[in-house]
Scaffold this motif. Structure first.
Motif, PDB file in Angstrom:
ATOM      1  N   ARG A 277       0.772  -1.142   0.067  1.00 34.03           N
ATOM      2  CA  ARG A 277       0.015   0.059  -0.056  1.00 34.03           C
ATOM      3  C   ARG A 277       0.879   1.421  -0.027  1.00 34.03           C
ATOM      4  NH1 ARG A 277      -5.101   0.866   3.944  1.00 34.03           N
ATOM      5  NH2 ARG A 277      -5.960   2.936   3.080  1.00 34.03           N
TER       6      ARG A 277
ATOM      7  N   ILE B 283      -3.314   1.978  -2.290  1.00 37.47           N
ATOM      8  CA  ILE B 283      -4.357   1.018  -1.993  1.00 37.47           C
ATOM      9  C   ILE B 283      -4.032  -0.387  -1.422  1.00 37.47           C
ATOM     10  CG2 ILE B 283      -6.135   2.073  -3.729  1.00 37.47           C
ATOM     11  CD1 ILE B 283      -5.506   0.069  -5.618  1.00 37.47           C
TER      12      ILE B 283
ATOM     13  N   ARG C  68      -6.124  -6.096  -1.373  1.00 33.88           N
ATOM     14  CA  ARG C  68      -7.600  -6.560  -1.848  1.00 33.88           C
ATOM     15  C   ARG C  68      -8.007  -5.656  -2.833  1.00 33.88           C
ATOM     16  NH1 ARG C  68     -12.422  -5.437  -0.214  1.00 33.88           N
ATOM     17  NH2 ARG C  68     -11.655  -3.998   1.294  1.00 33.88           N
ATOM     18  N   ARG C  69      -8.029  -4.374  -2.767  1.00 31.90           N
ATOM     19  CA  ARG C  69      -8.603  -3.698  -3.707  1.00 31.90           C
ATOM     20  C   ARG C  69      -7.766  -3.779  -4.739  1.00 31.90           C
ATOM     21  NH1 ARG C  69      -9.730   2.213  -1.206  1.00 31.90           N
ATOM     22  NH2 ARG C  69     -10.582   2.672  -3.266  1.00 31.90           N
TER      23      ARG C  69
ATOM     24  N   LYS D 118      -8.978  -6.355  -7.072  1.00 30.18           N
ATOM     25  CA  LYS D 118     -10.283  -6.052  -7.751  1.00 30.18           C
ATOM     26  C   LYS D 118      -9.835  -4.824  -8.907  1.00 30.18           C
ATOM     27  CE  LYS D 118     -13.186  -6.650  -3.865  1.00 30.18           C
ATOM     28  NZ  LYS D 118     -14.320  -6.070  -2.972  1.00 30.18           N
ATOM     29  N   LEU D 119      -9.067  -4.109  -8.630  1.00 30.81           N
ATOM     30  CA  LEU D 119      -8.866  -3.081  -9.835  1.00 30.81           C
ATOM     31  C   LEU D 119      -8.019  -3.895 -10.937  1.00 30.81           C
ATOM     32  CD1 LEU D 119      -8.548  -0.195 -10.818  1.00 30.81           C
ATOM     33  CD2 LEU D 119      -6.504  -0.115  -9.650  1.00 30.81           C
TER      34      LEU D 119
END
Length: 348
Positions: A13, A18, A21-22, A25-26
């Motif tokens: 991060r 981010i 996990r995000r 998804k991205l």
């Protein structure tokens, strides 16, 4: 150093901004648009359909996941492409090409709206439609980002020279809600262009006429826009000229610092920049100014109102910094003495 090690390190991060996990998804969200973009580019270069099976030919040096991570790292930390290429053991041009592919896909996603999952604002028209539908008062401000100096003899080279920063810059416009949460950043223009002109070329005048219920607050750089749309745009009063009369100066002082009985919005601590409030769209979460908003000299984090003794225990770290500042300002010529006394106070 392998590519897998670089992926594991740069996916943190701290580098991407981010969590993983995000980030996953991205990557899944951008995979299909990126594949379609590449296929369209190859089809245009070939001039027709494929001549070989999918997957034939040389493989890519950088996987799609690494391209997304490298792009986020470059955008967040502004690292040179050559430095990121060294981590992945590829050429600098590979990282540059990856950033050129992924950055438009990120921009096409738009800006997420706080508290409205699934809703994204992509254009200035989307921002005004959202503000009119949810009765949101906007904050509009411009910021400048330093860029490399354009090449010599390039047409329009002087357009990037900012009169305020005295540097080569680009000027994007930032819009947030009344709580300072970012809604949109765009209308990027050369640094020489005025803040209000950048918004006018983006079509804000037509949007203000189309959405007459939208209200916005701006700084003194948008005086012309506030004059043309006085019922929708609110700006601080313009400073009087050097040859102004005493009556004009008194009127300006009354408008900036009115009495408590005056209903001026600029007397509200949460809106007046001279009283430590949100003065523009760039709040603490999206602050782009190099000059911090400092409190008045009489303010103290440990002093209670009206000069009464503090009711809470003061911060030790705050006092340590003050003590060291006093030691240095007292004229100690021996730097070792200052460091030793600081260590004794800190660890003793």
């Amino acid at each position: 150093m392998t590519s897998g090690w670089a992926r594991a390190a740069l996916s943190h991060r701290i580098f991407t901004g981010i969590d993983r996990r995000r980030l996953g998804k991205l990557i899944i969200e951008l995979a299909d648009p990126w594949a379609a973009q590449q296929e369209s580019r190859l089809r245009q270069r070939r001039g027709g359909d494929r001549l070989r099976e999918a997957g034939a030919g040389p493989g890519r040096e950088l996987a799609f996941t690494d391209r997304v991570i490298a792009t986020l790292t470059c955008l967040r930390l502004q690292l040179p492409h050559a430095a990121v290429a060294l981590l992945y053991k590829v050429d600098r041009s590979t990282i540059t090409r990856a950033v050129g592919e992924i950055r438009p896909l990120l921009a096409a996603r738009g800006f997420a709206v706080p508290g409205k999952p699934g809703l994204r604002l992509k254009t200035l028209a989307d921002v005004f439609a959202y503000a009119a539908a949810h009765d949101v008062e906007l904050r509009i401000d411009g910021t400048e980002v330093q860029v490399r100096r354009p090449k010599a003899n390039r047409p329009g080279r002087r357009a990037f020279v900012s009169g305020k920063k005295k540097q080569n810059t680009i000027k994007p416009t930032v819009i947030s809600d009344e709580r300072g949460r970012l809604l949109w950043c765009g209308a990027t223009r050369p640094g020489r262009m005025h803040d209000a002109t950048a918004l006018r070329t983006e079509g804000i005048e037509d949007l203000l006429r189309q959405y007459p219920t939208v209200r916005a607050r701006v700084d003194s750089g948008y005086q012309g826009l506030a004059r043309d749309f006085s019922d929708q745009i609110s700006a601080p009063p313009k400073k009087p000229p050097a040859d102004a009369t005493n009556a004009q100066r008194a009127e300006y002082t009354l408008r900036v610092n009115p009495s408590p009985h005056n209903g001026s919005v600029w007397n509200t601590p949460s809106l007046n920049p001279r009283r430590g409030g949100l003065c523009s769209a760039t709040s603490d979460a999206v602050n782009t100014s190099t000059t911090p908003c400092l409190p008045s000299p009489a303010w103290s984090p440990t002093a209670a109102p009206n000069g009464s003794p503090p009711t809470t225990k003061p911060d030790r770290q705050h006092h340590r910094v003050l003590i060291v500042h006093n030691l240095v300002s007292a004229g100690s010529r021996d730097g070792r003495k200052v460091r030793n006394e600081w260590s004794a106070m800190r660890f003793g």
